[in-house]
Scaffold this active site. Sequence first.
Site, PDB file in Angstrom:
ATOM      1  N   SER A 136       0.834  -1.194   0.000  1.00 35.20           N
ATOM      2  CA  SER A 136       0.000   0.000   0.000  1.00 35.20           C
ATOM      3  C   SER A 136       0.874   1.251   0.000  1.00 35.20           C
ATOM      4  O   SER A 136       2.090   1.168  -0.009  1.00 35.20           O
ATOM      5  CB  SER A 136      -0.913   0.003   1.225  1.00 35.20           C
ATOM      6  OG  SER A 136      -0.121   0.176   2.383  1.00 35.20           O
ATOM      7  N   LYS A 137       0.200   2.375   0.040  1.00 33.95           N
ATOM      8  CA  LYS A 137       0.913   3.664  -0.084  1.00 33.95           C
ATOM      9  C   LYS A 137       2.057   3.785   0.916  1.00 33.95           C
ATOM     10  O   LYS A 137       3.065   4.395   0.637  1.00 33.95           O
ATOM     11  CB  LYS A 137      -0.028   4.862   0.133  1.00 33.95           C
ATOM     12  CG  LYS A 137      -1.352   4.783  -0.548  1.00 33.95           C
ATOM     13  CD  LYS A 137      -2.400   4.100   0.333  1.00 33.95           C
ATOM     14  CE  LYS A 137      -3.229   3.122  -0.485  1.00 33.95           C
ATOM     15  NZ  LYS A 137      -3.859   2.063   0.296  1.00 33.95           N
ATOM     16  N   ARG A 138       1.852   3.193   2.091  1.00 31.73           N
ATOM     17  CA  ARG A 138       2.905   3.403   3.080  1.00 31.73           C
ATOM     18  C   ARG A 138       4.176   2.613   2.784  1.00 31.73           C
ATOM     19  O   ARG A 138       5.172   2.720   3.486  1.00 31.73           O
ATOM     20  CB  ARG A 138       2.389   3.121   4.494  1.00 31.73           C
ATOM     21  CG  ARG A 138       1.999   1.722   4.753  1.00 31.73           C
ATOM     22  CD  ARG A 138       1.057   1.590   5.944  1.00 31.73           C
ATOM     23  NE  ARG A 138       0.573   0.231   6.010  1.00 31.73           N
ATOM     24  CZ  ARG A 138       1.314  -0.786   6.417  1.00 31.73           C
ATOM     25  NH1 ARG A 138       2.542  -0.574   6.842  1.00 31.73           N
ATOM     26  NH2 ARG A 138       0.831  -2.008   6.424  1.00 31.73           N
ATOM     27  N   HIS A 139       4.146   1.798   1.739  1.00 31.84           N
ATOM     28  CA  HIS A 139       5.377   1.132   1.319  1.00 31.84           C
ATOM     29  C   HIS A 139       6.104   1.958   0.271  1.00 31.84           C
ATOM     30  O   HIS A 139       7.087   1.522  -0.309  1.00 31.84           O
ATOM     31  CB  HIS A 139       5.061  -0.249   0.742  1.00 31.84           C
ATOM     32  CG  HIS A 139       4.537  -1.214   1.758  1.00 31.84           C
ATOM     33  ND1 HIS A 139       3.210  -1.555   1.848  1.00 31.84           N
ATOM     34  CD2 HIS A 139       5.162  -1.885   2.742  1.00 31.84           C
ATOM     35  CE1 HIS A 139       3.054  -2.405   2.849  1.00 31.84           C
ATOM     36  NE2 HIS A 139       4.212  -2.615   3.400  1.00 31.84           N
ATOM     37  N   GLY A 140       5.596   3.168   0.022  1.00 30.23           N
ATOM     38  CA  GLY A 140       6.205   3.997  -1.004  1.00 30.23           C
ATOM     39  C   GLY A 140       5.322   4.036  -2.227  1.00 30.23           C
ATOM     40  O   GLY A 140       4.116   3.819  -2.141  1.00 30.23           O
TER      41      GLY A 140
END
Length: 451
Positions: A211-215
């Site tokens: 998801s977004k928090r992985h970049g």
Amino acid sequence: MTQHNDPVRVRFAPSPTGYLHIGGARTALFNWLFAHANNGKMILRIEDTDRERSTLEDVDRIIESLKWLGLNWDEGPFFQSERKELYREYAQKLIDQGLAYYSDEQRGEHQAIIFSIPNEKVVIDDIIHGPMEFDNSLIKDLVIFKSDGFPTYNFACVVDDALMGITHIIRGDDHISNTPKQIPLYKALGFPVPKFAHVPLILGKDKSRLSKRHGATSVQSYQEEGFLPDALVNFLALLGWSPGDNRELMNRKELISLFSLERISSKNSVFDDEKLRWMNSVYIRESSYNDYKSLVMPFLKSAVGDDCEKHPELDYILSLLQERLKVLNEISEQSSFFFTDDFEYDEKSVAKRLLKPEVPEILSNLIHKLAVLEEFTDKTTENAARELVEEMGISGGAVIHPVRVALTGVMTGPGLFEIMQALGKEKCLIRIQNAIDLINSRSSSSVDMGK
RNA sequence: GACCCCAUCGUCUAGUCGGCCUAGGACACAGGGUUUUCAUCCCUGCAACAGGGGUUCGAAUCCCCUUGGGGUCGCCA
């Protein structure tokens, strides 16, 4: 290869509430590969029944990304928001048959419609997972029409898949739990049940869903970083699927001829950025020069300005860089010194290669050698440098290393003499002299400090 | 928590119906060679069948349990 009786029809059905996610792209790819491998058709359907979150911009972005990846479709895009009446007809049929009922809860302008899920066991014979059994007595009845007058996902999806003649539903694992809800809907509506293939999810480094928090996870961001669509397609195909031999580098044609749903792994896979970058560098290196040039020019232009196009040594410079780029946007940091005199000197490189007592003499001797050259090429400059090495009784590195820093500001890059040729005599002489001046100004101040 | 899915090197994976697996390849990493540097290229190395029970002459491959991870539980899709 698996034989299918009916002509294969698959679909990719994104909801336009964001970018095309890398996981969605892989799902689209698997659908695309399967369609092509079986001479089938791929349908694009936009699932925009959430009127709050769906946007036209997202529709465009998703379509752009699909096109960029080269994942073309045969029919569509169809928009569910335009098929409202169709779904209502089928919902009415269910009501008429006593299989669905109106909610007695009033929330909006319309009355929600709810499908009674029969209390029975449902077995899904998934192509990837094999048989999976669910007990539907454990789940609640299903809302099929919302009080905003639009159908819910599960309902619109079933009606469309049936009406569009979809034979194989290839979608993410996260839809597994929807399937036992959808199957009774197919049956109640009198539709044939398609085959299912639930592909495992793509995970981030920490093994949670990507998801977004992985970049960066949007296809668009990979495009902007300078990944080639072919490389991304190749890499994505290998995430959860393999041809069975040790092959990894495969073009679309090979991918299509080797692809089968049965060979998709049932295990989630972690997205390995490093391997993608490696694969991308292979694709850059193996592109024809012209393909590479047209791919990299937009990145170069945005980095150093449109004027670079007129640079007399443009092709020479680009070819020097082709084999050392992992992603296209690295062209910026690796080539700016060719296009501007206003580049940065890396302090570590200066300290290691320039600030040595013997360097000024070597550099000024080299200036004399270079100044008299009539032809200024990689060959003639190298000869000049070799002569100097000979005369001064020093190593090749003793002249090459400091000169590289003088000309480029850093210790790494293409071959020094190729750089010289690309830069031309005048710039080389000026930059080497600048380096000498820099060294002198540095040493006079450090002498006072007793060092 | 309930239901479901999954489990081979750090990562992606090969391992088709159990024997040819002292577990193969790739990325990454480490070392060496080539090179003026970096990269490329070549060579070498490191490194895995989650654990425990079965079944079997024989299991990474089949069954069960445990553990671990993931997903889903919306009038979102």
